[in-house]
Design a protein around this motif. Structure first.
Motif, PDB file in Angstrom:
ATOM      1  N   GLU A  93      11.835  -4.446  -2.346  1.00  0.00           N
ATOM      2  CA  GLU A  93      10.657  -3.335  -1.885  1.00  0.00           C
ATOM      3  C   GLU A  93       9.472  -3.313  -1.464  1.00  0.00           C
ATOM      4  N   ARG A 131       9.055  -5.645   1.219  1.00  0.00           N
ATOM      5  CA  ARG A 131       9.655  -5.526   2.658  1.00  0.00           C
ATOM      6  C   ARG A 131       8.850  -4.417   2.899  1.00  0.00           C
ATOM      7  N   ARG A 132       7.889  -3.388   2.401  1.00  0.00           N
ATOM      8  CA  ARG A 132       7.643  -2.427   3.024  1.00  0.00           C
ATOM      9  C   ARG A 132       5.945  -2.863   3.273  1.00  0.00           C
ATOM     10  N   ALA A 161       5.518  -5.641   4.716  1.00  0.00           N
ATOM     11  CA  ALA A 161       6.062  -6.510   5.897  1.00  0.00           C
ATOM     12  C   ALA A 161       5.693  -5.373   7.001  1.00  0.00           C
ATOM     13  N   GLY A 162       6.419  -4.722   6.683  1.00  0.00           N
ATOM     14  CA  GLY A 162       6.506  -3.520   7.933  1.00  0.00           C
ATOM     15  C   GLY A 162       4.647  -2.952   8.541  1.00  0.00           C
ATOM     16  N   ILE A 163       3.714  -3.216   8.629  1.00  0.00           N
ATOM     17  CA  ILE A 163       2.331  -2.637   8.119  1.00  0.00           C
ATOM     18  C   ILE A 163       1.395  -3.378   9.464  1.00  0.00           C
ATOM     19  N   LYS A 164       1.206  -2.611  10.185  1.00  0.00           N
ATOM     20  CA  LYS A 164       0.552  -3.783  11.438  1.00  0.00           C
ATOM     21  C   LYS A 164      -0.807  -4.523  10.843  1.00  0.00           C
ATOM     22  N   THR A 169       0.679  -9.952   8.301  1.00  0.00           N
ATOM     23  CA  THR A 169       1.067 -11.708   9.446  1.00  0.00           C
ATOM     24  C   THR A 169       2.886 -11.822   8.680  1.00  0.00           C
ATOM     25  N   GLN A 197      -3.893   1.191   3.280  1.00  0.00           N
ATOM     26  CA  GLN A 197      -1.743   1.105   3.431  1.00  0.00           C
ATOM     27  C   GLN A 197      -1.393  -0.335   2.591  1.00  0.00           C
TER      28      GLN A 197
END
Length: 77
Positions: free
Chosen positions: A17, A20-21, A23-26, A29, A59
């Motif tokens: 989890e 996954r979270r 991985a979505g952060i700007k 990579t 973040q």
């Protein structure tokens, strides 16, 4: 451009989890859940060291389930 690997320890059962979270952060990579002393390995990039620090502290470390991080900047020798 500054790049780094961030080694992440998570609460038990939270690695997938958290990966996954993250991985979505700007700026992230790659985020993979792994076995061993760390639960997630992240590759991230930012324009400078200060921005990298902000990415990690504001973040990535804000993701629920993380207990500890270790940031390893990439160097080209």
């Amino acid at each position: 451009m500054v790049q780094a690997y961030i080694l992440v320890q998570t609460e038990v059962g939270k690695a997938a989890e958290v990966a996954r979270r993250i991985a979505g952060i700007k700026g992230v990579t790659l985020a993979e859940d792994v076995t061993g002393p760390y639960d997630v390995i992240v590759r991230a990039e930012a324009g400078n060291v200060d921005d990298l620090g902000k990415l990690v502290v504001a973040q990535i470390q804000g993701v629920s389930g993380i207990t500890r991080t270790l940031t390893c900047p990439i160097v080209h020798i």
